[in-house]
Design an enzyme around this catalytic site. Structure first.
Site, mmCIF file in Angstrom:
data_model
loop_
_atom_site.group_PDB
_atom_site.id
_atom_site.type_symbol
_atom_site.label_atom_id
_atom_site.label_comp_id
_atom_site.label_asym_id
_atom_site.label_seq_id
_atom_site.Cartn_x
_atom_site.Cartn_y
_atom_site.Cartn_z
ATOM 1 N N LYS A 278 -29.026 30.745 -31.650
ATOM 2 C CA LYS A 278 -30.197 31.614 -31.769
ATOM 3 C C LYS A 278 -31.254 31.228 -30.733
ATOM 4 C CE LYS A 278 -29.786 32.102 -36.819
ATOM 5 N NZ LYS A 278 -29.703 33.564 -36.910
ATOM 6 N N ARG A 352 -21.288 35.721 -43.836
ATOM 7 C CA ARG A 352 -20.199 36.502 -44.423
ATOM 8 C C ARG A 352 -18.901 35.696 -44.484
ATOM 9 N NH1 ARG A 352 -21.213 40.852 -39.875
ATOM 10 N NH2 ARG A 352 -23.250 39.890 -40.223
#
Length: 497
Positions: A278, A352
């Site tokens: 990030k 996920r």
């Protein structure tokens, strides 16, 4: 969030002039003729409230304040608190007004506070008491964990004015208190820095609380996770020096033959994005990437605390996503516990991968219905901002049931579709599915991905990436973890009626 005990809560009735407290808080609606408690306060103060309204200094806008001191009452200090337009006053706002009131009171070093609010007659009186109790307790929990608390002040007692003070009203008060205590536990988990709240520490804290509440708790270590073939989850943790944990909570308050509802949570205690790292700006917020897991366990604990007659599971995956020589790479293929292979396109779509295995584990542990909760995608924040949580799942009747529970709980939940086209976006050439479908419809392709791991079990996915954390202070809360959707999960399992 401070570690102090919650205030003592009680119910009071009778004339406002006879209420004994360090601070009396009375609400007044916007653009309305004085009525109810505001009118009673006006009478007891010889028209002072009307004078404030007539002069324009107090308009009753939501969270507007006006102090009256000294007041000709047993409670010498009075806070007039605006409740906004009467038509907009709902349980969510009442809860926040209660939180704002105790926060103002604490700022004035008031140890004993009485809340004399005027809720709409259309609202259930017991739901109102629960909401006010909830707000009074959650409003006093802050995220300034490592600051000096010596001069902050403390609130030892909060009284809630109500016309009736019978057993049903007391039960509503206690329900609100017990729920709020568990919400504050979940918020604390999210507010602690990641160097403190590692996967192991979260598992330890949850295990300790479970023992106190009589909830069965099983903690799977790395070897046990590997033995369960949860290699999708393990792919996220393999770049970190901190080992993963999976926690399974079991609360059986219902009949043996009753269905079991599972709350499944994403618990990434810190998310760098891994190899797909990030940007540095705002990365410090990624300690809150475990708020889904915190919500799941807090909801189970709340149901146990109130003695709900339901059977619930809490299943959470706890990992840290770090870049290193052992981290997963874009292009890797892993196989989840249900046998499906996953091509990893972006290592920052890691939540996920965790949920894939814990959703499957919840089914294997006997769940008849599933709700997962996760700070899953930035795309949901783009779509819905910070005002609402996104919901998707199947069948539609189960989605509608969860949305209705959120509405009753005073939380905003917006249903979104999982059309077949979203599944097309995550088809892989080399594996059964890819872990991301690209930029467009990111929240929805994430939902389509998760759908591959729930089989035919009724399931709803709650994406709280925009609502689990607030980046600014408000009248009712310091910035930090919000406890989003915990009340919804509780209401879903055990409607307050």
């Amino acid at each position: 969030m401070t570690s102090s005990s919650p205030p003592t809560l009680n119910l009071v009735s009778g004339p406002l002039a006879d209420v004994e407290a360090d601070l009396l808080v009375v609400t007044c609606a916007q653009d309305e003729t004085l009525s109810g408690k505001a009118a009673e306060l006006d009478s007891a103060t010889d028209g002072l409230v009307k004078g404030l309204v007539a002069s324009g200094s107090f308009k009753g806008r939501a969270y507007q304040t006006e102090w009256i001191f000294p007041a000709p009452l047993k409670s010498r200090r009075v806070l007039l608190l605006g409740s906004g337009k009467a038509a907009d006053l709902d349980l969510r706002t009442l809860r926040r007004l209660a939180a704002a009131a105790v926060r103002h009171g604490r700022g004035k070093k008031a140890g004993r506070i009485c809340l004399a609010f005027d809720p709409p007659l259309s609202l259930n009186a017991h739901a109102v008491i629960q909401a006010l109790a909830d707000g009074a307790v959650t409003g006093l929990a802050d995220s300034d964990l490592y600051k000096d608390q010596a001069n902050k002040g403390g609130v030892s007692e909060v009284s809630i004015w109500t016309a009736d003070t019978g057993e049903a009203e007391e039960a509503a008060l206690q329900r609100g208190l017990k729920i709020a205590e568990q919400i504050n536990f979940g918020r604390w988990l999210g507010d602690e820095p990641s160097n403190v709240m590692s996967p192991e520490r979260v598992a330890d804290e949850v295990s300790r609380r479970a023992e106190v509440l009589g909830v069965k708790c099983t903690v799977l270590d790395e070897d046990e996770i590997r033995a369960g073939d949860m290699r999708s989850l393990l792919s996220v943790s393999q770049g970190s020096a901190r080992p993963p944990r999976v926690v399974v909570l079991e609360y059986r308050g219902g009949a043996n033959e009753a269905e079991t509802l599972a709350f499944v949570g994403k618990g990434v205690t810190f998310d760098t994005g891994g190899i797909s790292i990030k940007p540095a700006a705002d990365m410090h917020y990624m300690k809150y990437d475990m708020c889904g897991a915190a919500a799941a366990v807090s909801a189970v604990f709340a149901l146990a605390s109130i003695g709900a007659k339901v059977n619930v599971l809490g299943v959470v995956g706890l990992v840290e996503n770090m870049p290193s020589g052992t981290a997963m790479r874009p292009g890797d293929v892993v196989r989840a516990a249900n046998g499906k292979s996953i091509e990893i396109i972006n290592t920052d779509a890691e939540g996920r991968l965790v949920l894939a295995d814990v959703l499957d584990l919840a089914r294997k542990r006997g769940a008849n219905k599933l709700v997962d909760i996760a700070t899953l995608t930035g795309a949901i924040k783009v779509a819905l901002g910070t005002a609402a949580t996104g919901a998707m799942g199947s069948p539609q009747t189960w989605v509608d049931t969860v949305v209705a529970a959120a509405d009753r709980a005073g939380e905003r939940l917006w249903p979104l579709p999982i059309f077949p086209e979203y599944l097309d976006q995550i088809k892989s050439n080399i594996a059964d599915v890819m872990n991301t479908g690209g930029r467009y419809g990111g929240a929805l392709t994430a939902g389509a991905f998760l759908q591959q791991f729930v089989g035919d079990t009724p399931w709803v996915h709650l994406d709280v990436a925009g609502t689990a954390w607030t980046e600014k202070d408000s009248a009712w809360q310091m910035k930090g973890a919000t406890g989003s959707m915990i009340r919804t999960l509780i209401e879903l399992a055990d409607p307050a009626g």
